[in-house]
Design an enzyme around this catalytic site. Structure first.
Site, PDB file in Angstrom:
ATOM      1  CE  LYS A  12     -17.853  19.227  44.285  1.00  0.00           C
ATOM      2  NZ  LYS A  12     -18.529  19.354  42.970  1.00  0.00           N
TER       3      LYS A  12
ATOM      4  CG  ASP B 297     -21.631  13.159  36.262  1.00  0.00           C
ATOM      5  OD1 ASP B 297     -22.109  12.106  35.794  1.00  0.00           O
ATOM      6  OD2 ASP B 297     -20.990  13.190  37.316  1.00  0.00           O
TER       7      ASP B 297
END
Length: 275
Positions: A5, A117
Protein backbone atom coordinates in the site's frame (compact mmCIF):
# COMPACT_ATOMS: atom_id res chain seq x y z
CA UNK A 1 3.34 -12.72 -2.33
CA UNK A 2 2.63 -9.53 -0.39
CA UNK A 3 0.38 -6.53 -0.91
CA UNK A 4 1.99 -3.09 -0.92
CA UNK A 5 0.00 0.00 0.00
CA UNK A 6 1.55 3.28 -1.11
CA UNK A 7 0.62 6.56 0.58
CA UNK A 8 0.59 9.44 -1.89
CA UNK A 9 3.06 12.20 -0.99
CA UNK A 10 1.55 15.50 0.10
CA UNK A 11 2.63 18.71 1.79
CA UNK A 12 -0.39 18.36 4.10
CA UNK A 13 -0.05 16.45 7.42
CA UNK A 14 -2.92 14.03 6.71
CA UNK A 15 -1.11 11.23 4.81
CA UNK A 16 1.83 11.39 7.26
CA UNK A 17 -0.42 10.95 10.30
CA UNK A 18 -2.56 8.27 8.66
CA UNK A 19 0.50 6.24 7.68
CA UNK A 20 1.98 6.41 11.17
CA UNK A 21 -1.36 5.52 12.76
CA UNK A 22 -1.74 2.49 10.52
CA UNK A 23 1.81 1.24 11.20
CA UNK A 24 1.54 1.74 14.97
CA UNK A 25 -1.77 -0.07 15.21
CA UNK A 26 -0.95 -2.94 12.87
CA UNK A 27 2.28 -3.60 14.79
CA UNK A 28 0.31 -4.20 18.00
CA UNK A 29 -2.48 -6.26 16.42
CA UNK A 30 -2.09 -10.03 16.12
CA UNK A 31 -5.38 -11.72 15.27
CA UNK A 32 -6.58 -14.10 12.53
CA UNK A 33 -9.33 -11.63 11.54
CA UNK A 34 -7.03 -8.62 11.19
CA UNK A 35 -4.68 -8.22 8.24
CA UNK A 36 -1.05 -8.93 9.15
CA UNK A 37 1.62 -6.28 8.69
CA UNK A 38 4.77 -7.72 7.08
CA UNK A 39 6.83 -4.53 7.14
CA UNK A 40 7.07 -0.94 5.95
CA UNK A 41 9.32 1.54 4.20
CA UNK A 42 9.39 5.19 5.29
CA UNK A 43 11.98 7.29 3.49
CA UNK A 44 12.33 11.04 3.04
CA UNK A 45 14.65 12.83 0.65
CA UNK A 46 15.28 16.43 -0.41
CA UNK A 47 14.44 17.46 -3.95
CA UNK A 48 15.07 20.79 -5.68
CA UNK A 49 11.71 21.97 -7.00
CA UNK A 50 10.43 25.12 -8.65
CA UNK A 51 8.13 27.14 -6.40
CA UNK A 52 6.76 30.65 -7.17
CA UNK A 53 9.42 31.25 -9.79
CA UNK A 54 12.30 30.13 -7.59
CA UNK A 55 13.95 26.82 -6.84
CA UNK A 56 13.69 25.49 -3.30
CA UNK A 57 14.63 22.26 -1.56
CA UNK A 58 11.62 20.34 -0.30
CA UNK A 59 11.26 17.05 1.54
CA UNK A 60 9.55 14.29 -0.38
CA UNK A 61 8.38 11.20 1.48
CA UNK A 62 7.99 7.65 0.24
CA UNK A 63 5.66 5.60 2.44
CA UNK A 64 5.04 1.92 1.69
CA UNK A 65 3.15 -0.50 3.91
CA UNK A 66 3.68 -4.23 3.26
CA UNK A 67 0.71 -6.44 4.15
CA UNK A 68 -0.17 -10.08 3.79
CA UNK A 69 -1.64 -10.75 0.36
CA UNK A 70 -5.26 -11.94 0.36
CA UNK A 71 -6.21 -13.44 -2.97
CA UNK A 72 -9.99 -12.96 -2.86
CA UNK A 73 -9.89 -9.20 -2.54
CA UNK A 74 -12.36 -7.15 -0.55
CA UNK A 75 -15.81 -8.13 0.69
CA UNK A 76 -17.58 -5.41 -1.30
CA UNK A 77 -16.96 -7.39 -4.51
CA UNK A 78 -19.27 -10.13 -3.22
CA UNK A 79 -22.20 -7.91 -2.22
CA UNK A 80 -24.46 -7.98 -5.25
CA UNK A 81 -27.86 -9.24 -4.12
CA UNK A 82 -29.65 -10.81 -1.14
CA UNK A 83 -27.42 -13.91 -1.35
CA UNK A 84 -24.26 -11.81 -1.79
CA UNK A 85 -23.16 -14.40 -4.35
CA UNK A 86 -22.30 -16.64 -1.39
CA UNK A 87 -24.15 -19.44 0.38
CA UNK A 88 -25.63 -18.69 3.78
CA UNK A 89 -23.06 -20.73 5.72
CA UNK A 90 -20.26 -18.61 4.22
CA UNK A 91 -22.16 -15.36 4.90
CA UNK A 92 -22.78 -16.40 8.51
CA UNK A 93 -19.12 -17.27 9.06
CA UNK A 94 -18.02 -13.95 7.55
CA UNK A 95 -20.34 -12.04 9.90
CA UNK A 96 -19.05 -13.98 12.93
CA UNK A 97 -15.39 -13.55 12.02
CA UNK A 98 -15.75 -9.81 11.41
CA UNK A 99 -17.27 -9.59 14.90
CA UNK A 100 -14.32 -11.51 16.37
CA UNK A 101 -11.89 -9.12 14.70
CA UNK A 102 -13.78 -6.11 16.05
CA UNK A 103 -13.87 -7.74 19.50
CA UNK A 104 -10.07 -7.88 19.45
CA UNK A 105 -9.90 -4.17 18.63
CA UNK A 106 -12.42 -3.10 21.29
CA UNK A 107 -11.93 -5.52 24.14
CA UNK A 108 -8.83 -7.72 23.89
CA UNK A 109 -5.93 -5.25 23.85
CA UNK A 110 -4.69 -2.85 26.54
CA UNK A 111 -5.87 0.28 24.76
CA UNK A 112 -8.98 -0.26 22.62
CA UNK A 113 -8.79 0.83 18.98
CA UNK A 114 -11.70 2.44 17.15
CA UNK A 115 -11.40 1.66 13.45
CA UNK A 116 -13.50 4.66 12.28
CA UNK A 117 -13.95 3.43 8.69
CA UNK A 118 -15.22 -0.13 8.93
CA UNK A 119 -16.90 -1.10 5.65
CA UNK A 120 -16.85 -4.01 3.15
CA UNK A 121 -14.08 -2.37 1.11
CA UNK A 122 -11.88 -2.53 4.23
CA UNK A 123 -12.53 -6.22 4.87
CA UNK A 124 -10.32 -8.58 2.86
CA UNK A 125 -10.96 -12.30 2.24
CA UNK A 126 -8.31 -15.00 2.22
CA UNK A 127 -8.23 -18.21 0.14
CA UNK A 128 -10.93 -19.79 2.32
CA UNK A 129 -13.03 -16.60 2.53
CA UNK A 130 -11.97 -15.83 6.10
CA UNK A 131 -12.42 -12.05 6.56
CA UNK A 132 -9.62 -9.80 7.82
CA UNK A 133 -10.12 -6.16 8.81
CA UNK A 134 -7.69 -3.76 7.15
CA UNK A 135 -7.01 -0.03 6.56
CA UNK A 136 -6.25 1.45 9.99
CA UNK A 137 -5.22 4.86 8.68
CA UNK A 138 -8.21 6.54 10.34
CA UNK A 139 -8.17 4.52 13.57
CA UNK A 140 -7.86 5.99 17.06
CA UNK A 141 -6.69 4.69 20.43
CA UNK A 142 -9.47 5.01 22.97
CA UNK A 143 -9.71 5.22 26.76
CA UNK A 144 -12.83 3.78 28.40
CA UNK A 145 -13.30 7.06 30.29
CA UNK A 146 -13.03 9.11 27.14
CA UNK A 147 -15.39 10.53 24.54
CA UNK A 148 -13.63 12.18 21.60
CA UNK A 149 -15.19 15.12 19.79
CA UNK A 150 -13.73 16.10 16.44
CA UNK A 151 -14.70 17.45 13.06
CA UNK A 152 -16.44 14.66 11.08
CA UNK A 153 -13.98 14.88 8.19
CA UNK A 154 -13.22 11.16 7.83
CA UNK A 155 -15.30 8.08 7.20
CA UNK A 156 -17.61 6.89 4.44
CA UNK A 157 -21.15 8.16 3.93
CA UNK A 158 -23.69 5.40 4.43
CA UNK A 159 -21.63 3.82 7.20
CA UNK A 160 -21.06 6.81 9.52
CA UNK A 161 -23.12 6.88 12.71
CA UNK A 162 -25.38 9.93 13.15
CA UNK A 163 -23.57 11.19 16.25
CA UNK A 164 -20.31 11.29 14.28
CA UNK A 165 -21.82 12.65 11.08
CA UNK A 166 -23.59 15.51 12.87
CA UNK A 167 -21.45 16.06 15.97
CA UNK A 168 -18.04 14.46 15.42
CA UNK A 169 -18.46 12.24 18.52
CA UNK A 170 -16.15 9.21 18.56
CA UNK A 171 -16.75 6.17 20.78
CA UNK A 172 -16.55 2.40 20.10
CA UNK A 173 -20.28 2.56 19.33
CA UNK A 174 -19.31 4.22 16.04
CA UNK A 175 -17.73 0.94 14.88
CA UNK A 176 -20.83 -0.92 16.11
CA UNK A 177 -23.00 1.21 13.81
CA UNK A 178 -20.64 0.41 10.90
CA UNK A 179 -20.92 -3.28 11.79
CA UNK A 180 -24.72 -3.12 11.69
CA UNK A 181 -24.69 -1.64 8.18
CA UNK A 182 -22.20 -4.33 7.05
CA UNK A 183 -24.44 -7.10 8.44
CA UNK A 184 -27.39 -5.63 6.54
CA UNK A 185 -25.31 -5.44 3.39
CA UNK A 186 -24.07 -9.03 3.64
CA UNK A 187 -27.60 -10.34 4.11
CA UNK A 188 -29.54 -8.11 1.70
CA UNK A 189 -26.88 -6.93 -0.77
CA UNK A 190 -27.52 -3.25 -0.04
CA UNK A 191 -27.09 -0.71 2.77
CA UNK A 192 -30.79 0.02 3.27
CA UNK A 193 -32.43 -0.66 6.62
CA UNK A 194 -35.83 0.38 8.05
CA UNK A 195 -34.67 3.82 9.22
CA UNK A 196 -33.84 4.85 5.65
CA UNK A 197 -36.05 2.53 3.56
CA UNK A 198 -39.35 3.67 5.09
CA UNK A 199 -40.47 0.13 6.07
CA UNK A 200 -41.13 -1.30 9.52
CA UNK A 201 -38.56 -3.62 11.06
CA UNK A 202 -40.95 -6.58 10.86
CA UNK A 203 -41.61 -5.99 7.16
CA UNK A 204 -37.91 -5.50 6.48
CA UNK A 205 -37.02 -8.78 8.22
CA UNK A 206 -39.79 -10.73 6.51
CA UNK A 207 -38.88 -9.37 3.07
CA UNK A 208 -35.21 -10.38 3.53
CA UNK A 209 -36.20 -13.81 4.88
CA UNK A 210 -38.50 -14.49 1.93
CA UNK A 211 -35.69 -13.80 -0.53
CA UNK A 212 -33.34 -16.08 1.39
CA UNK A 213 -35.94 -18.86 1.60
CA UNK A 214 -36.11 -18.88 -2.19
CA UNK A 215 -32.31 -19.06 -2.39
CA UNK A 216 -32.06 -21.81 0.24
CA UNK A 217 -34.74 -23.95 -1.38
CA UNK A 218 -32.61 -24.13 -4.52
CA UNK A 219 -29.55 -25.28 -2.58
CA UNK A 220 -28.58 -28.90 -1.81
CA UNK A 221 -28.83 -28.13 1.93
CA UNK A 222 -32.58 -27.67 1.77
CA UNK A 223 -33.03 -29.84 4.89
CA UNK A 224 -31.54 -27.02 7.02
CA UNK A 225 -34.00 -24.39 5.74
CA UNK A 226 -35.62 -23.54 9.07
CA UNK A 227 -32.34 -23.53 11.01
CA UNK A 228 -30.75 -21.25 8.42
CA UNK A 229 -33.76 -18.91 8.38
CA UNK A 230 -33.57 -18.70 12.17
CA UNK A 231 -29.91 -17.68 11.91
CA UNK A 232 -30.69 -15.15 9.19
CA UNK A 233 -33.49 -13.57 11.23
CA UNK A 234 -31.26 -13.38 14.31
CA UNK A 235 -28.46 -11.70 12.34
CA UNK A 236 -30.86 -9.16 10.81
CA UNK A 237 -32.23 -8.33 14.26
CA UNK A 238 -28.70 -7.85 15.60
CA UNK A 239 -27.83 -5.65 12.63
CA UNK A 240 -30.90 -3.48 13.26
CA UNK A 241 -29.96 -3.11 16.91
CA UNK A 242 -26.47 -1.99 15.89
CA UNK A 243 -27.78 0.84 13.68
CA UNK A 244 -29.93 2.35 16.41
CA UNK A 245 -29.48 6.14 16.08
CA UNK A 246 -29.15 6.33 19.88
CA UNK A 247 -25.59 5.10 20.48
CA UNK A 248 -26.35 4.24 24.13
CA UNK A 249 -28.72 1.52 22.90
CA UNK A 250 -26.11 -0.19 20.71
CA UNK A 251 -24.69 -3.23 22.53
CA UNK A 252 -20.96 -3.87 23.04
CA UNK A 253 -19.30 -6.31 20.66
CA UNK A 254 -19.17 -9.15 23.21
CA UNK A 255 -22.96 -9.07 23.55
CA UNK A 256 -23.35 -8.87 19.77
CA UNK A 257 -21.29 -12.06 19.32
CA UNK A 258 -23.37 -13.90 21.92
CA UNK A 259 -26.61 -12.82 20.24
CA UNK A 260 -25.39 -13.87 16.80
CA UNK A 261 -24.31 -17.25 18.16
CA UNK A 262 -27.68 -17.68 19.89
CA UNK A 263 -26.17 -17.98 23.35
CA UNK A 264 -27.87 -14.77 24.52
CA UNK A 265 -31.40 -13.57 23.97
CA UNK A 266 -31.97 -10.60 21.70
CA UNK A 267 -33.44 -8.34 24.36
CA UNK A 268 -32.52 -4.92 22.90
CA UNK A 269 -35.13 -2.71 21.27
CA UNK A 270 -34.99 -2.36 17.51
CA UNK A 271 -35.52 1.31 16.74
CA UNK A 272 -38.43 2.08 14.42
CA UNK A 273 -37.69 5.78 14.06
CA UNK A 274 -35.79 7.34 11.20
CA UNK A 275 -32.14 8.04 11.95
Amino acid sequence: MIAVKKTVSSLLPGPHKQFESEVYHLMMLKHPNIVRCVGYCYETRNECLEYNGSYVFAEKAERLLCLEYLSNGSLDKYLSDESSGLDWSTCYNIIKEICHGLSHLHEQIDKPIIHLDLKPANILLDDTLVPKITDFGMSRLFSQQQTICTSPCVGTFGYMAPEFLHGGIITPKLDIFNLGVIIMEIITGHRDYPSISGTTSDDFIEHALEKWRNVLKRSPRYESLEADCHQIKRCIQVGLICVNPDRTKRPPIAKIINMILGSENIDCNINEEAA
